[in-house]
Design a protein around this motif. Structure first.
Motif, PDB file in Angstrom:
ATOM      1  N   PRO A   9       0.801  -1.400   0.158  1.00 45.07           N
ATOM      2  CA  PRO A   9      -0.046  -0.044   0.050  1.00 45.07           C
ATOM      3  C   PRO A   9       0.639   1.222   0.215  1.00 45.07           C
ATOM      4  N   GLU A  10       1.962   1.225   0.907  1.00 39.00           N
ATOM      5  CA  GLU A  10       2.827   2.340   0.929  1.00 39.00           C
ATOM      6  C   GLU A  10       3.287   3.013  -0.447  1.00 39.00           C
ATOM      7  N   ARG A  11       3.793   1.964  -1.383  1.00 36.77           N
ATOM      8  CA  ARG A  11       4.340   2.202  -2.710  1.00 36.77           C
ATOM      9  C   ARG A  11       3.098   2.785  -3.395  1.00 36.77           C
ATOM     10  N   GLN A  12       1.868   1.970  -3.347  1.00 32.46           N
ATOM     11  CA  GLN A  12       0.811   2.481  -4.253  1.00 32.46           C
ATOM     12  C   GLN A  12       0.689   3.999  -4.068  1.00 32.46           C
ATOM     13  N   ILE A  13       0.482   4.371  -2.732  1.00 30.70           N
ATOM     14  CA  ILE A  13       0.197   5.764  -2.620  1.00 30.70           C
ATOM     15  C   ILE A  13       1.114   6.641  -3.214  1.00 30.70           C
ATOM     16  N   ARG A  14       2.508   6.433  -3.121  1.00 29.68           N
ATOM     17  CA  ARG A  14       3.203   7.226  -3.896  1.00 29.68           C
ATOM     18  C   ARG A  14       3.175   7.085  -5.290  1.00 29.68           C
ATOM     19  N   GLU A  15       2.739   6.004  -5.722  1.00 31.08           N
ATOM     20  CA  GLU A  15       2.629   5.931  -7.485  1.00 31.08           C
ATOM     21  C   GLU A  15       1.373   6.545  -7.800  1.00 31.08           C
ATOM     22  N   VAL A  16       0.505   6.678  -6.895  1.00 27.14           N
ATOM     23  CA  VAL A  16      -0.873   7.087  -7.327  1.00 27.14           C
ATOM     24  C   VAL A  16      -0.647   8.574  -7.422  1.00 27.14           C
ATOM     25  N   SER A  17       0.135   9.156  -6.251  1.00 24.95           N
ATOM     26  CA  SER A  17       0.375  10.705  -6.116  1.00 24.95           C
ATOM     27  C   SER A  17       1.158  11.021  -7.307  1.00 24.95           C
ATOM     28  N   ARG A  18       2.238  10.268  -7.903  1.00 27.79           N
ATOM     29  CA  ARG A  18       2.994  10.793  -8.976  1.00 27.79           C
ATOM     30  C   ARG A  18       2.563  10.591 -10.269  1.00 27.79           C
ATOM     31  N   GLY A  19       1.405   9.920 -10.277  1.00 25.80           N
ATOM     32  CA  GLY A  19       0.606   9.723 -11.690  1.00 25.80           C
ATOM     33  C   GLY A  19       1.076   8.276 -12.448  1.00 25.80           C
ATOM     34  N   GLU A  20       1.967   7.468 -11.675  1.00 26.88           N
ATOM     35  CA  GLU A  20       2.434   6.426 -12.297  1.00 26.88           C
ATOM     36  C   GLU A  20       1.218   5.261 -12.352  1.00 26.88           C
ATOM     37  N   LEU A  21       0.348   5.225 -11.304  1.00 28.84           N
ATOM     38  CA  LEU A  21      -0.820   4.468 -11.083  1.00 28.84           C
ATOM     39  C   LEU A  21      -1.992   5.155 -11.158  1.00 28.84           C
ATOM     40  N   ARG A  31      -9.467  -4.673   9.002  1.00 28.92           N
ATOM     41  CA  ARG A  31      -8.530  -3.681   8.258  1.00 28.92           C
ATOM     42  C   ARG A  31      -9.917  -3.433   7.152  1.00 28.92           C
ATOM     43  N   ARG A  32      -9.542  -2.104   6.878  1.00 28.85           N
ATOM     44  CA  ARG A  32     -10.694  -1.360   5.668  1.00 28.85           C
ATOM     45  C   ARG A  32      -9.734  -1.612   4.430  1.00 28.85           C
ATOM     46  N   ILE A  33     -10.638  -1.857   3.395  1.00 34.66           N
ATOM     47  CA  ILE A  33     -10.058  -2.093   2.082  1.00 34.66           C
ATOM     48  C   ILE A  33     -10.830  -0.826   1.284  1.00 34.66           C
ATOM     49  N   TYR A  34      -9.991  -0.019   0.397  1.00 31.19           N
ATOM     50  CA  TYR A  34     -10.283   1.181  -0.039  1.00 31.19           C
ATOM     51  C   TYR A  34      -9.796   1.097  -1.514  1.00 31.19           C
ATOM     52  N   ALA A  35     -10.402   2.010  -2.558  1.00 32.80           N
ATOM     53  CA  ALA A  35      -9.932   2.054  -3.853  1.00 32.80           C
ATOM     54  C   ALA A  35      -9.612   3.789  -3.551  1.00 32.80           C
ATOM     55  N   LEU A  36      -8.583   4.018  -4.362  1.00 32.84           N
ATOM     56  CA  LEU A  36      -7.902   5.341  -4.150  1.00 32.84           C
ATOM     57  C   LEU A  36      -7.278   5.651  -5.786  1.00 32.84           C
ATOM     58  N   TRP A  37      -7.648   7.131  -5.910  1.00 35.11           N
ATOM     59  CA  TRP A  37      -7.149   7.619  -6.972  1.00 35.11           C
ATOM     60  C   TRP A  37      -6.796   9.165  -6.712  1.00 35.11           C
ATOM     61  N   ARG A  38      -6.218   9.866  -7.790  1.00 29.36           N
ATOM     62  CA  ARG A  38      -6.154  11.264  -7.841  1.00 29.36           C
ATOM     63  C   ARG A  38      -7.364  12.010  -7.927  1.00 29.36           C
ATOM     64  N   THR A  39      -7.889  12.940  -7.152  1.00 27.37           N
ATOM     65  CA  THR A  39      -8.725  13.621  -7.008  1.00 27.37           C
ATOM     66  C   THR A  39      -9.238  14.216  -8.513  1.00 27.37           C
ATOM     67  N   ASP A  40      -8.079  15.035  -9.091  1.00 24.01           N
ATOM     68  CA  ASP A  40      -8.266  15.668 -10.341  1.00 24.01           C
ATOM     69  C   ASP A  40      -8.458  14.593 -11.568  1.00 24.01           C
ATOM     70  N   ALA A  41      -8.089  13.193 -11.298  1.00 24.02           N
ATOM     71  CA  ALA A  41      -8.571  12.074 -12.451  1.00 24.02           C
ATOM     72  C   ALA A  41      -9.900  11.573 -12.323  1.00 24.02           C
ATOM     73  N   ALA A  42     -10.574  12.205 -11.288  1.00 28.72           N
ATOM     74  CA  ALA A  42     -12.012  11.399 -11.009  1.00 28.72           C
ATOM     75  C   ALA A  42     -13.097  11.802 -12.195  1.00 28.72           C
ATOM     76  N   ARG A  43     -12.830  12.611 -13.095  1.00 28.93           N
ATOM     77  CA  ARG A  43     -13.420  12.962 -14.103  1.00 28.93           C
ATOM     78  C   ARG A  43     -13.468  11.979 -15.244  1.00 28.93           C
TER      79      ARG A  43
END
Length: 331
Positions: free
Chosen positions: A130-142, A269-281
């Motif tokens: 999860p920690e790596r995913q958060i970084r990669e979503v923030s950077r636009g790599e995921l 544990r809680r399972i989430y889907a996570l994405w960049r807010t500006d990509a929600a469109r």
């Protein structure tokens, strides 16, 4: 004109610090990244990388260009999201990350459902902590991540990211069949005083959570074996090598030598889907979240049914009913 793929390669080297790490993030070979940098040098007429021991370092010119590349790539992503939203079609490419038990227990059904509903969408799944995913979503790599955190040890989510809860995943104690508490309907965690434990590797969310949870129950963790995959942990328990706490999403099969015993506090544990807010469109983001929610409902039903069946049959057969992975939901 500067090539976007070459700018992306330069930006990745700037972010990750080496050609090898950039290649891993971009899912290409190191030689492919080096070739893109060499072509970018010819395009700009500037030296961008210099030898630094066994690796390379970026020059001042490269640093300046990498800063511009970050803004350019962000603008391109925004333009693509706006254009997709205007068209209203679920198309393009979607990079999705998932932590290991979700990659096995949720993603096959979710991706299958998404493909049936939107055959023109190209999806790429990568398994990540999860920690790596958060970084990669923030950077636009995921584009989208499926992450977890424990309710007694929540993770901070950076600004600029949005999330949707998929479901709450309860964890149970896994005990050897010969354990004195193996036939109990439920136990208090404190009753496992003095036991040895099977855990994932230090630095992972589940290892750190286990240590925190045991110490909160005044149990000093004595880690006998470390394995990152839940089936391996349960096999080690079945071999009599220790106890484990395993979430239901990771419990697709319980070996004969192991028993599942609920913990009275119901660690969750809680399972989430996570994405960049500006990509929600992007319609693709919305479609993927809808598919994940649909599969999660199916999984929760399967988990509830298996737990009820296990509790009802406990006196005759202490082993928990096998947990089946979430099956595809027919749209």
């Amino acid at each position: 004109m500067l090539d976007l793929n070459r700018l992306k390669a330069l930006h990745a080297v700037s972010v990750y610090g080496s050609v090898g790490a950039a290649a891993e993030a971009l899912m290409v070979t190191p030689s492919a990244v080096s070739q893109q940098l060499a072509k970018l040098e010819r395009e700009t007429g500037a030296t961008l990388v210099e030898r630094n021991g066994r690796g390379v370092r970026l020059t001042d010119a490269a640093g300046l260009l990498a800063d511009h590349a970050e803004r350019i790539l962000a603008l391109v992503e925004t333009a693509e999201a706006d254009f997709e939203a205007l068209r209203g079609q679920v198309v393009g490419r979607l990079g999705i990350g998932a932590f290991p038990t979700a990659a096995r227990g949720l993603m096959p059904a979710a991706l299958s459902l998404l493909h049936r509903r939107h055959p023109d969408l190209v999806m790429q799944l990568t398994e990540r902590e999860p920690e790596r995913q958060i970084r990669e979503v923030s950077r636009g790599e995921l584009d989208l991540a499926v992450i977890q955190d424990w309710m007694n040890r929540p993770m901070a989510i950076p600004e600029g990211l949005s999330r949707a809860t998929l479901f709450d995943d309860i964890a149970d104690a896994i005990l050897p069949a010969s354990h004195p508490l193996a036939d109990r309907a439920e136990i208090e965690l404190a009753e496992l005083y003095g036991e040895r434990w099977i855990s994932s590797a230090p630095g992972t969310i589940c290892h750190d959570w286990l240590v925190h949870t045991l110490r909160s129950a005044e149990l000093e963790p004595d880690i006998a074996c470390m394995a990152d995959e839940c089936p391996t942990q349960m096999a080690l328990v079945a071999g009599g090598l220790g106890c484990a706490i395993v979430p239901r999403l990771g419990r697709d099969f319980v070996p004969p030598g192991a028993r599942v015993v609920p913990i009275r506090s119901r660690p969750t544990r809680r399972i989430y889907a996570l994405w960049r807010t500006d990509a929600a469109r992007r319609p693709a983001i919305r479609a993927a979240v809808e598919a994940l929610k649909a599969v999660s409902v199916d999984f929760q039903y399967s988990a509830s049914t298996a737990s009820t069946a296990s509790a009802a049959s406990a006196p005759e057969s202490p082993a928990a009913a096998p947990m089946s992975p979430a099956s595809p939901v027919v749209p």
